[in-house]
Design an enzyme around this catalytic site. Structure first.
Site, short mmCIF file in Angstrom:
data_model
loop_
_atom_site.label_atom_id
_atom_site.label_comp_id
_atom_site.label_asym_id
_atom_site.label_seq_id
_atom_site.Cartn_x
_atom_site.Cartn_y
_atom_site.Cartn_z
CD GLU A 75 -3.10 -0.82 0.18
OE1 GLU A 75 -2.96 0.06 -0.69
OE2 GLU A 75 -4.10 -1.56 0.25
CG HIS A 94 -4.30 0.24 5.75
ND1 HIS A 94 -5.67 0.31 5.66
CD2 HIS A 94 -3.93 -0.84 5.02
CE1 HIS A 94 -6.11 -0.69 4.91
NE2 HIS A 94 -5.07 -1.41 4.51
CG HIS A 96 -6.74 -5.46 6.54
ND1 HIS A 96 -6.18 -6.44 5.75
CD2 HIS A 96 -6.54 -4.29 5.88
CE1 HIS A 96 -5.65 -5.88 4.67
NE2 HIS A 96 -5.85 -4.58 4.73
CE1 TYR A 115 -17.27 12.71 23.35
CE2 TYR A 115 -19.35 11.95 24.28
CZ TYR A 115 -17.98 12.18 24.41
OH TYR A 115 -17.35 11.89 25.59
CG HIS A 158 -8.81 -2.55 1.86
ND1 HIS A 158 -8.03 -2.24 0.77
CD2 HIS A 158 -7.94 -2.88 2.84
CE1 HIS A 158 -6.76 -2.38 1.09
NE2 HIS A 158 -6.68 -2.76 2.34
CE1 TYR A 211 -11.61 14.86 27.65
CE2 TYR A 211 -9.69 14.03 26.47
CZ TYR A 211 -10.69 13.86 27.41
OH TYR A 211 -10.74 12.70 28.12
ZN LIG Z 1 -5.01 -3.17 3.43
#
Ligand SMILES: [Zn+2]
Length: 219
Positions: A75, A94, A96, A115, A158, A211
């Protein structure tokens, strides 16, 4: 952050994602920008056995930063294009993760059932259109879905992606994405959840901006 620190931080992050059940085996990937280059996780190596030496240096065109390295995550176009489009994305995670991946198969946004959506720079958790993994097309879909403000989105059929000013922030967002998708799924099993409207999410976003503990607060 220097390159050596970034490599260690990425290894720790991938271990944590694995331990939390947000990734499994060699799924998922992450990157940190160091100056005008990226340190990315390698392709095809299970998180559990990753070491700092396995991390891969690439430039913002995806070219290897030095010879003899591991091959970068498949990726890498996603990381490169996102890093170019969003100078504020110092770190990219990223996953899965199961709840987010399940939600991504519906190919629609996850509504603001909580929220926490305000942390995603949007009024709902968006879903990027489907494209084959590792393609420029998928990278462009994600860049387009996040726009100028978005910090996380689903990727159809994905998984999910989160960006942040540092790796800890991106990791925390990836955890929030997974949590929100789990809450939304459970809520739908109970009935028809009520979503917070855009005005309320904007209000929350303003509150979240201040915050936590103020800068320089006593321990
Ligand atoms: Zn992936």
């Amino acid at each position: 952050m220097d390159e050596a620190t970034a490599r260690l931080a990425l290894v720790a992050a991938m271990h944590e994602l694995d331990a939390r059940g947000l990734n499994h085996g060699s799924s998922g990937n992450a990157s940190i920008r160091v100056d005008d280059r990226l340190i990315v996780t390698p392709t095809g190596i299970p998180s559990a056995v990753l070491t700092a030496a396995d991390m891969v240096l690439i430039d913002l065109d995806g070219r290897p930063g030095r010879p003899g390295q591991r091959r970068p995550t498949s990726e890498w176009p996603l990381h490169v294009r996102l890093a170019r489009a969003r100078p504020d994305a110092t770190a990219i995670v990223h996953t899965h993760s199961p709840e987010a991946t399940a939600a991504s198969t519906l190919r629609r946004p996850v509504p603001a059932v909580h929220y926490v959506v305000a942390r995603f720079g949007a009024t709902e958790l968006p879903c990027a259109p489907y494209a084959t993994y590792g393609t420029d097309e998928l990278a462009d879909h994600v860049v387009g879905t996040l726009g100028d403000r978005g910090t996380a989105c689903l990727m159809a059929n994905h998984g999910a992606i989160a960006i942040g000013p540092d790796l800890g922030a991106a990791l925390a967002l990836a955890v929030e994405v997974e949590w929100l998708c789990g809450v939304a799924r459970r809520a739908r099993q109970l009935g028809e959840p009520v979503a917070l409207d855009a005005a309320e999410i904007e209000r929350v976003a303003e509150r979240l901006a201040t915050y936590g503990q103020p800068e320089g607060a006593p321990p």
